[in-house]
Design an enzyme around this catalytic site. Structure first.
Site, PDB file in Angstrom:
ATOM      1  N   HIS A   1       2.121   6.983  -0.433  1.00 23.31           N
ATOM      2  CA  HIS A   1       1.157   6.197   0.353  1.00 23.31           C
ATOM      3  C   HIS A   1      -0.124   6.078  -0.464  1.00 23.31           C
ATOM      4  O   HIS A   1      -0.847   7.062  -0.636  1.00 23.31           O
ATOM      5  CB  HIS A   1       0.888   6.874   1.693  1.00 23.31           C
ATOM      6  CG  HIS A   1       0.159   6.001   2.646  1.00 23.31           C
ATOM      7  ND1 HIS A   1      -1.200   5.791   2.563  1.00 23.31           N
ATOM      8  CD2 HIS A   1       0.601   5.261   3.687  1.00 23.31           C
ATOM      9  CE1 HIS A   1      -1.565   4.965   3.527  1.00 23.31           C
ATOM     10  NE2 HIS A   1      -0.489   4.626   4.221  1.00 23.31           N
TER      11      HIS A   1
ATOM     12  N   HIS B   1       0.818  -1.222   0.000  1.00 26.24           N
ATOM     13  CA  HIS B   1       0.000   0.000   0.000  1.00 26.24           C
ATOM     14  C   HIS B   1       0.854   1.274   0.000  1.00 26.24           C
ATOM     15  O   HIS B   1       0.307   2.371  -0.114  1.00 26.24           O
ATOM     16  CB  HIS B   1      -0.935   0.026   1.212  1.00 26.24           C
ATOM     17  CG  HIS B   1      -0.248   0.379   2.480  1.00 26.24           C
ATOM     18  ND1 HIS B   1       0.605  -0.493   3.125  1.00 26.24           N
ATOM     19  CD2 HIS B   1      -0.251   1.518   3.203  1.00 26.24           C
ATOM     20  CE1 HIS B   1       1.097   0.105   4.199  1.00 26.24           C
ATOM     21  NE2 HIS B   1       0.592   1.325   4.260  1.00 26.24           N
TER      22      HIS B   1
END
Length: 159
Positions: A79, A64
């Site tokens: 992110h 992620h």
């Protein structure tokens, strides 16, 4: 005297989408710049790329997020989404190898956008310089829509 003309560096969009101010990210870690300074992109793309040349120092197990260290010492974090760590890697495909040197525009992560959005997760993606105390100046160079790996989004100078 030689430090007067510090070199400008640039970061490219890690994903296609619309530029957002960090203060608008619905997560205080990002909106209050606890993890670093930069921008966010309300992503429309499915492939996330390196925003600069550097070493892919961290590729999170859940895919992620990823971090890079650039030759100028800047540490960059991308992110993908908000709270997407909770997916434990579902919907994320790793395209690069941690510890390798990559060029700006190199594909790092591909996502299954429908799966992630159907589970209720936002794909707003912060692009941060995590060691922002080492940055002298930072300017957002583009507003509106950007294309992954093609549009310059941040200019900065290191101290």
């Amino acid at each position: 005297m030689f430090g007067l003309f510090k070199k400008d560096y640039e970061l490219f969009a890690p994903v296609s989408g619309a530029i957002m101010d960090l203060s608008l990210v619905p997560d205080a870690v990002f909106s209050e710049k606890m993890a670093g300074d930069g921008i966010a992109i309300n992503s429309t793309g499915d492939t996330f790329v390196a925003p600069a040349d550097g070493n892919l120092t961290v590729l999170f197990k859940t895919n992620h997020a990823f971090a890079m260290t650039l030759k100028n010492g800047a540490e960059i974090l991308i992110h993908i989404g908000i709270d997407t760590v909770e997916l434990n890697g579902e919907g994320f495909e790793r395209l690069a190898t941690e510890g390798t040197d990559v060029k700006a525009g190199t594909p790092i992560i591909k996502i299954n956008r429908k799966l992630i959005e159907d589970k209720g997760f936002s794909l707003i993606t912060p692009l941060l310089i995590t060691n922002s105390d080492s940055v002298k100046e930072m300017t957002v160079t583009k507003q509106g829509l950007v294309e992954a790996g093609k549009d310059k989004v941040i200019n900065y100078k290191v101290k």
